[in-house]
Design a protein around this motif. Structure first.
Motif, PDB file in Angstrom:
ATOM      1  N   ILE A 207       0.790  -1.238   0.150  1.00 21.29           N
ATOM      2  CA  ILE A 207       0.163   0.174  -0.070  1.00 21.29           C
ATOM      3  C   ILE A 207       0.855   1.125   0.061  1.00 21.29           C
ATOM      4  N   ASP A 208       0.896   2.047  -1.081  1.00 23.15           N
ATOM      5  CA  ASP A 208       1.776   3.141  -1.255  1.00 23.15           C
ATOM      6  C   ASP A 208       3.189   2.824  -0.897  1.00 23.15           C
TER       7      ASP A 208
ATOM      8  N   LEU B 257      -7.995   0.273   7.742  1.00 23.34           N
ATOM      9  CA  LEU B 257      -8.355   1.188   6.846  1.00 23.34           C
ATOM     10  C   LEU B 257      -9.589   0.920   6.206  1.00 23.34           C
TER      11      LEU B 257
ATOM     12  N   ASN C 138      -9.382   3.324  -3.165  1.00 20.94           N
ATOM     13  CA  ASN C 138      -8.340   3.087  -2.445  1.00 20.94           C
ATOM     14  C   ASN C 138      -8.041   1.449  -2.701  1.00 20.94           C
TER      15      ASN C 138
ATOM     16  N   ASN D 278      -4.855   1.015  -5.101  1.00 22.38           N
ATOM     17  CA  ASN D 278      -3.813   1.163  -4.229  1.00 22.38           C
ATOM     18  C   ASN D 278      -3.160   0.040  -3.540  1.00 22.38           C
TER      19      ASN D 278
END
Length: 355
Positions: free
Chosen positions: A247-248, A275, A281, A284
């Motif tokens: 994630i990122d 989250l 999202n 991502n």
């Protein structure tokens, strides 16, 4: 009278049966040995049972008689048997056998056996004729790029059972007409579009998925009204419990997934976070390694400075430095761990046992 020693237990006895004392012969020669599991079908609607393609039976006493009648198809009866008594309970099938394993044994005795069985849910012929007049809706459940897990299938089946239980008060439309199960997913047919949507609402509180609905014209009624079939496609995310996701640019362990949220553990700080999940999202979140791809190991020791792990496959000993206090608490001696090898480091992953 000649007394001899039993070669198995060492006791002195007056009689040998098959070369053993009576007690040892009995212990090694049960009156009944089950060869295969009993397969029963249970109607979701009326609770009737069927054994191996026989007629549907609604009376428990008659079902016990049918199991006894076909006992030799899944069990071997040995010795001299005088009487068989079967008791069918909700979670067990108990069989009492009166007899003796060999004619030379002095007297008959009773053995109690608990038979292995499995029940699969379906719909009997009578109820099927009522609910399958039309298949007006289908719910297709898939996961993106993977198969459904055992836990996910269990959640789906349990939700179906809860829905079916409402048929007594709300009508037989609450019982699915057909459930098709494949490695890649499940297809569930309903005779009511409203009930199909009710099932999706119930499931949304237990699993996270995207929903796509389509409607197809399948015919016209005698009165001229169009007949449509509703298809509701549920798509679960590509990751599951126990997977490693990116994630990122950071790696996380997926510790849990619920409706609208994902519980992850940071693999640097080992802190847990919740989250929100949305289509935005989700794009991502990328699977870095599946749960099945991780090496397995066992923690040998933890001195507060390093964790020592032996791999299950090659028996290689690994030393991993402890960088955060949470690591010391998570990786205790004897615990099973996952091993993620990167180019420049080895990361220990707490095991998520189910999923």
């Amino acid at each position: 009278m000649v007394r001899v020693v039993c070669p198995s237990c060492g006791r002195v006895t007056d009689t040998l049966v098959g070369g053993l004392c009576p007690d040892c012969f009995r212990a090694l020669n049960p009156l009944l040995v089950q060869k295969k599991e009993i397969r029963l079908e249970e109607c979701r609607v009326c609770g009737a049972f069927r054994l191996g393609g026989s007629k549907w039976i609604r009376d428990a006493g008659k079902l016990e008689e049918e199991i006894l009648r076909r006992l030799t198809s899944f069990a071997e009866i040995r010795g001299v048997v005088q009487e068989l008594t079967l008791n069918l309970e909700r979670n067990t099938i108990k069989l009492t056998v009166l007899g003796k394993a060999h004619e030379a044994l002095p007297e008959s005795y009773v053995e109690a056996h608990e038979l292995r069985f499995k029940i699969s849910k379906t719909i009997c012929d009578s109820c099927l004729g009522y609910v399958s007049r039309r298949k007006t809706a289908i719910v297709q459940i898939r996961a993106r790029g993977r198969e459904l897990t055992r836990d996910e299938r269990t959640v789906i089946k349990n939700t179906l059972n809860v829905l079916s239980a409402r048929s007594a008060s709300k009508g037989l439309d609450h019982v699915p007409v057909e459930v098709k199960e494949e490695p890649f997913g499940m297809d569930i047919y309903f005779s009511s579009s409203a009930v199909a949507n009710e099932f999706v609402r119930m499931l949304s509180g237990r699993l996270h998925f995207d929903v796509l609905e389509t409607s197809k014209l399948i015919g016209v009624t005698n009165s001229g009204r169009e007949k449509h079939r509703l298809t509701i496609r549920l798509l679960l995310p590509p990751f599951k419990r126990g997977d490693i996701v990116n994630i990122d640019g950071k790696l996380f362990l997926v510790d849990g997934i619920a409706s609208g949220k994902i519980i992850v553990r940071d693999l640097i700080t080992f802190e847990k976070n919740t989250l929100p999940l949305s289509r935005l999202n989700l794009n991502n979140v990328h699977v870095h390694a599946s749960k099945e791809d991780l090496e397995e190991g066992i923690v040998v020791s933890n001195d507060g400075i390093s964790v020592y792990v032996i791999t299950s496959s090659s028996r290689e000993m690994l030393e991993i430095s402890i960088k955060h206090g949470r690591q010391a608490a998570l990786f205790t001696p004897g615990s099973r761990v996952g091993i993620l090898r990167k180019t420049d480091e080895i990361i220990l992953v707490p095991r998520v046992l189910s999923g």
